[in-house]
Scaffold this active site. Structure first.
Site, short mmCIF file in Angstrom:
data_model
loop_
_atom_site.label_atom_id
_atom_site.label_comp_id
_atom_site.label_asym_id
_atom_site.label_seq_id
_atom_site.Cartn_x
_atom_site.Cartn_y
_atom_site.Cartn_z
N ASP A 73 0.84 -1.19 0.00
CA ASP A 73 0.00 0.00 0.00
C ASP A 73 0.88 1.25 0.00
OD1 ASP A 73 -2.64 1.34 0.48
OD2 ASP A 73 -3.15 -0.68 1.18
N ASP A 120 -3.38 4.43 -2.35
CA ASP A 120 -4.51 4.89 -1.56
C ASP A 120 -5.05 6.23 -2.08
OD1 ASP A 120 -5.97 4.31 0.97
OD2 ASP A 120 -5.19 6.27 1.55
N GLU A 155 -6.47 3.66 -6.23
CA GLU A 155 -7.83 3.72 -5.67
C GLU A 155 -8.40 5.08 -6.05
OE1 GLU A 155 -10.12 3.45 -1.36
OE2 GLU A 155 -8.26 4.56 -1.56
N HIS A 194 -11.34 -3.75 2.47
CA HIS A 194 -11.42 -3.45 3.91
C HIS A 194 -12.26 -2.21 4.20
CE1 HIS A 194 -8.43 -0.90 2.20
NE2 HIS A 194 -8.50 -0.13 3.27
N ASP A 195 -12.78 -1.57 3.16
CA ASP A 195 -13.63 -0.39 3.36
C ASP A 195 -15.09 -0.70 3.05
OD1 ASP A 195 -11.43 1.25 3.93
OD2 ASP A 195 -11.13 1.71 1.82
#
Ligand code: GLC
Ligand code: CA
Length: 514
Positions: free
Chosen positions: A97, A193, A233, A304-305
């Site tokens: 990440d 991210d 993302e 994970h969101d």
């Protein structure tokens, strides 16, 4: 190793909650290492590791205070080196990440910046008074007052996550160094991210997607000697942005996460559930658009969101197996790069907790307290249960035994866990294995044209075709459906009996030699 895009099948590991090697209640790098056989059995060939860097943990590791070292709970630099090497030895690529939009306010850059020290002075966005009314994604104003500097700084997420100023060349250089460091450690690329947010446009009032976005990304990843896989993302991505950032001629990203098929409600905690039909219709449109433009999309339903897809789009009780396997088939037979999220391969569901303590995520807690006077407690908890991010973050249930965990354990762990799934007649994992091996065998599933032949409120049918071979994927939604006869031999189904009458959440794959 084969890093052609079409051969990649990613598995996202939320490191905090995947496997805890030392029993302190927090997943760690050694835990991931101990599960390589599991990943191999599933058949995936690439993993995305969520942040394991030093962090005060205000947003579960997305608030980084040192990009070059590991959080003590996660392990050591030598652990991550060993993990990357072992994954590679087993034919598994690794992306890590990259959180480039903000740092933790505990990062030394921020400390120096608030004291206006040297080059750090303008590493962040500082103003005497907030220049606009931007809101934080987690609620409230995006501007916070800092006593030391006597100015306001921008934080698009938590107050402790300060947005860095990419218009500053020194900041761009810092991130080049971070990229180089992790590539040198053996990473094959990055999941970036909230990448569309790094370029702001204050004049236009845009907290992201500013005019320099493409240039900043290209500058970061297309330098001499840098060659890696990148997935951005981008919550704001439409087809134009996807074209601009991911067309091979643009030299920016390999691919991106578009959330258009998943943003179906008015906000995370809105009332009511979206339907499978709504989600798949958008996915189908995105498939057609990206193929037409020569782009490589990603295909994913969870991370994970996001809440668990079985609970969100299908039936997580009576038809849980059928729902989970249907979604698995959708993940692995479309065009693009599939990203599985840990636990999806055993059909994990959302988890119910009677108090807000069961949902400590900053976003859920913010919603819970800000709506105190507007919604009854039960309603607020229900909304968080359906939409909250903790659903994807609970410790992976390897067996029915609940371990010590930093987050309240999964409520259905006795009934749904890796061991139990393996022992079951109806194993979601085995269905995933079958899908993964089909995807590896059948060229048309990775390289074939995509054509949607039916999309109704009750059913979806599409074909993948190349070199004289065609696979038709047909599925019915919650009510079942009667479908016209489909030619070809049945190669996979999640029901024993197949025919033209499809049962709820039935999916069938047919293969035809043309
Ligand atoms: C991304 C992450 C999310 C995090 C946010 C801020 O959306 O996936 O978990 O809270 O960025 O870093
Ligand atoms: Ca641990």
């Amino acid at each position: 190793m084969d890093m052609r895009l079409e051969s990649l099948i990613f598995y996202q590991i939320y490191v905090n909650s995947f496997c805890d090697s030392n029993g302190d209640g927090i997943g760690d790098i050694k835990g991931v290492l101990s599960k390589i056989d599991y990943l191999k059995a599933l058949g995936i060939n690439a993993v995305w590791l969520t942040p394991f860097y030093k962090s005060p943990g205000k947003d579960n590791g997305y608030d980084i205070s040192d990009y070059y070292s590991l959080n003590v709970d996660m392990g050591t630099t030598s652990d991550i080196e060993t993990l990357i090497k072992s994954l590679h030895k087993n034919g598994i690529f690794v992306i890590v990440d990259l959180v480039a939009n903000h740092t933790s306010t505990a990062h030394p850059w921020f400390e120096n910046s608030r004291q206006k020290k040297g080059k750090y002075k303008d590493y962040y966005f500082w103003y005497k008074t907030p220049p606009n009314d931007w809101k934080s994604v987690f609620g409230g104003s995006a501007w916070a007052y800092d006593e030391v500097r006597n100015e306001y700084y921008l934080h698009s997420f938590a107050t402790e996550q300060a947005d860095v100023n990419w218009d500053n060349e020194n900041v761009r250089k810092e991130f080049e160094k971070v990229v180089d460091f992790w590539l040198k450690k053996g990473a094959d690329g990055f999941r970036c991210d909230v990448l569309d947010m790094i370029a702001k446009d204050f004049e236009e009032g845009k907290n992201g997607n500013g005019e320099h976005l493409h240039a900043y990304i290209k500058g970061l990843f297309h330098r001499k000697g840098v060659k890696c896989f990148t997935v951005g993302e981008c919550w704001s991505a439409d087809i134009n942005l996807a074209k601009d950032l991911t067309h091979p001629s643009k030299n920016a990203l390999t691919t991106l996460f578009s959330f258009w098929h998943l943003c179906l409600e008015k906000g995370r905690f809105a009332k009511g559930k979206p339907t499978l039909y709504q989600m798949l219709s958008r996915l189908s449109t995105w498939q057609t658009q990206t193929l037409k433009e020569g782009l490589t999309p990603t295909v994913f339903f969870e991370n994970h969101d996001l809440p668990r897809s079985v609970s969100r789009f299908c039936d997580d009780k009576k038809y849980r197996y059928e729902s989970a396997t249907l979604l698995g088939a959708m993940l692995l037979t479309h065009y693009g790069i599939p990203f599985l999220f840990q636990g999806e391969e055993i059909g994990l569901t959302n988890s119910w907790h009677d108090t807000i303590d069961g949902y400590p995520d900053v976003e859920s807690v913010g919603f819970y307290f800000s709506k105190k006077t507007k919604l009854l407690k039960g309603e607020r908890l229900k909304r968080i249960y359906f939409g909250g991010r903790d659903n994807g973050r609970r410790m992976m249930p390897w067996t029915e035994k609940k371990q010590k965990s930093w987050l309240a354990p999964y409520d259905r762990q006795r009934e749904i866990n890796v061991k139990k799934d393996a022992d079951s007649q109806k194993s979601v994992f085995r269905f995933y294995q079958a899908l993964v091996s089909l995807r590896k065998q059948e060229k048309c599933l990775t390289q074939g044209a995509y054509v949607c032949t039916r999309m109704t409120k009750n059913a979806y049918v599409f074909t993948r075709e190349s070199d004289g071979e065609k696979i038709t994927v047909a599925c019915a939604f919650e009510k079942g459906a009667t479908l016209p006869e489909i030619e070809g031999e049945i190669i996979l189904s999640n029901y024993e009996k197949t025919g033209s009458r499809f049962q709820p959440y039935q999916v069938v794959l047919y293969k035809q030699i043309l």
